[in-house]
Enzyme design. Structure first.
Site, PDB file in Angstrom:
ATOM      1  CG  HIS B  46      -1.977  -1.160   1.206  1.00 39.18           C
ATOM      2  ND1 HIS B  46      -2.909  -1.212   2.150  1.00 39.18           N
ATOM      3  CD2 HIS B  46      -1.993  -2.165   0.209  1.00 39.18           C
ATOM      4  CE1 HIS B  46      -3.568  -2.370   1.956  1.00 39.18           C
ATOM      5  NE2 HIS B  46      -3.191  -2.850   1.077  1.00 39.18           N
ATOM      6  CD  GLU B  48      -1.610   4.064   3.490  1.00 40.00           C
ATOM      7  OE1 GLU B  48      -1.516   3.421   2.663  1.00 40.00           O
ATOM      8  OE2 GLU B  48      -2.620   4.236   4.210  1.00 40.00           O
ATOM      9  CB  CYS B  80      -6.096  -0.724   5.125  1.00 44.98           C
ATOM     10  SG  CYS B  80      -4.513  -1.399   5.010  1.00 44.98           S
ATOM     11  CB  CYS B  83      -1.732   1.242   6.331  1.00 45.60           C
ATOM     12  SG  CYS B  83      -1.147   0.463   4.953  1.00 45.60           S
TER      13      CYS B  83
END
Lengths: 304, 174
Positions: B46, B48, B80, B83
């Protein structure tokens, strides 16, 4: 030997109790309950808090009062969409109720009180018993757990059970727990370990052990997922067509937005999609459908 | 957030889920990144995580040198659950996101990881309290732009997904 049946394992951190959410409540006389609950059913349905008993009888004090949930505590309007840069807005001291409820409460001339109640339904009887101390809860067997216990567990064949035991043994060995448990003080370091298994082939496709000494987020599961991704890239490298046909196809997808017209771009997009469908149909999508076996070691005790 | 949106646009151009991320420290942008799950075949890449890795690489893997607690993170979509947990573990400073993530959000939409904090895997219950630290999170910053990018991506279907929820444009439904 049969594997132990499936059992619910509470989420990490939930041993500290349930997640709570604030609600407005009122305490009324029993004879006022029927009218109030009837009005609340339409004016303020419980929504996601339906696991809670809306009404319960408080035993402390006389006369007996009925405690009733009005609604969730709403944040002030400017907190719903926080102004960027602004500090977090705490709940206003004054009840901020929907208009229908504000009128109802005003008619009753009773000041609402706040209460913190479990935000989610309990997953086990034990949680239910514990959380009901905070606010009474109606027990319902969670559908997902019930379905799993009813359908999945009996379907494990002897062969599947043997496979599962073999995979767990492997991740157990990988963690170093085996040698440590055997009493060897010079055994491998005990650490978290993870393997990812393709259940159809019955084989491990990737494994990983804790690497947080090198990177704070290289947990065993993350390392294993990374290894699975590397394997995936090796077995199914991106095809040159992915890069070549992409611009026209992409433009079509971005600009066309669903309208199908017989242009070169559309035909190209179609051909590309068909090719994707063929070439990707045999490969896994990320780790979807794969099983994960994990050993988390903590101070000589092991969980899996 | 404009820089994070630029990252998200780059992701869209590369057929990735358009989410971008920027980390700021002492008023300076110290790392940028975007979603790379399709290219890496790794569902955990992701925006991040990619951006955090870039910072750590520049700090030669030295957690103290990265000074995450002095950093602010801007991401176009609510972090999410994974993360949010990672940001808690790294004791990140304030987090600002664009649109909410109703399916996987870890900052209030699905779970409140930002409030509960996240301990390292395998911590005993007593140790969790010790390591507990939540996140300061604000949402809704340039939300419309973030949603617009995601809509563009999902309107046409994720070309890498096996059976798209929506058929790819230019094809008949499966």
């Amino acid at each position: 030997m049969q594997l132990e049946g499936p059992r619910f394992v509470a989420a990490h951190g939930s041993e500290h109790g349930p997640q709570l959410v604030d609600v407005w409540t009122v305490s009324v006389l029993p004879q006022q309950t029927h009218m109030l609950v009837g009005k609340l059913a339409t004016a303020a349905p419980l929504g996601s808090l339906q696991h809670l008993k809306r009404v319960w009888k408080t035993t402390a004090g006389t006369p007996v009062k009925m405690r009733i949930i009005l609604c969730r505590v709403l944040q002030p309007p400017d907190a719903a969409r926080p102004d960027f840069g602004g500090a977090a807005v705490s709940t206003a001291a004054e009840p901020h109720l929907p208009p229908a409820l504000a009128q109802l409460v005003s008619d009753l001339a009773i000041a609402p009180e706040q209460a913190a109640v479990p935000a989610h339904a309990p997953q086990t009887r034990e949680q239910w018993a514990e959380w009901s101390q905070i606010w009474p809860i109606t027990w319902r067997q969670p559908e997902s757990t019930a379905m799993y216990l009813a359908q999945q567990a009996p379907q494990l064949t002897q062969q599947e059970q043997e496979g599962m035991r073999r995979h767990m043994q492997r991740v157990w060995d990988l963690s170093g727990c085996t040698t440590s448990a055997a009493g060897s003080s010079e055994g491998a370091a005990v650490g978290n370990a993870c393997i990812i298994v393709d259940p159809v082939a019955g084989e491990a496709v990737a494994q990983g052990v804790d690497e947080t000494h090198a990177h704070p987020l290289r947990h065993a599961a993350m390392v294993a997922i990374d290894a699975a991704a590397q394997r995936d890239l090796l077995l199914w490298p991106p095809s040159p067509a992915d890069a070549e046909e992409q611009p026209a196809a992409k433009e079509q997808r971005l600009e066309g937005q669903g309208s199908v017209h017989d242009s070169t771009a559309a035909a190209s997009a179609h051909a590309h999609a068909a090719e994707c469908a063929t070439s990707h149909s045999e490969k896994p999508y990320l780790c979807t459908g794969w099983d994960c076996y994990l050993v988390v070691s903590r101070r000589g005790r092991y969980r899996h | 957030m404009n820089l994070a949106l630029a990252q998200a646009k780059e992701a869209l151009a590369c057929d990735e889920v358009p989410i971008g991320c920027v980390i700021v420290r002492d008023g300076q942008v110290v790392a940028t990144g975007r979603n790379a799950t399709n290219a890496t075949h790794n569902a955990t890449r992701h925006a991040e995580m990619v951006t955090i890795d870039q910072m750590l690489a520049e700090a030669s893997g030295n957690l103290a040198a990265a000074r995450f607690s002095e950093c602010e993170l801007y991401v176009t979509c609510e972090p999410c659950i994974m993360c949010a947990g990672a940001l808690c573990l790294l004791r990140f400073g304030p987090v600002h996101y664009g649109c909410v993530n109703t399916r996987f959000g870890g900052c209030g939409s699905v779970l409140d990881v930002h409030q509960r904090g996240c301990g390292a895997c395998g911590l005993a219950p007593g140790e969790l309290a010790h390591s507990h630290k939540g996140l300061s999170v604000t949402g809704g910053l340039m939300e419309a732009e973030a949603i617009d990018l995601l809509r563009k991506f999902y309107m046409t279907g994720n070309p890498k997904a096996p059976r798209p929820h929506r058929p790819l444009a230019g094809t008949s439904p499966a």
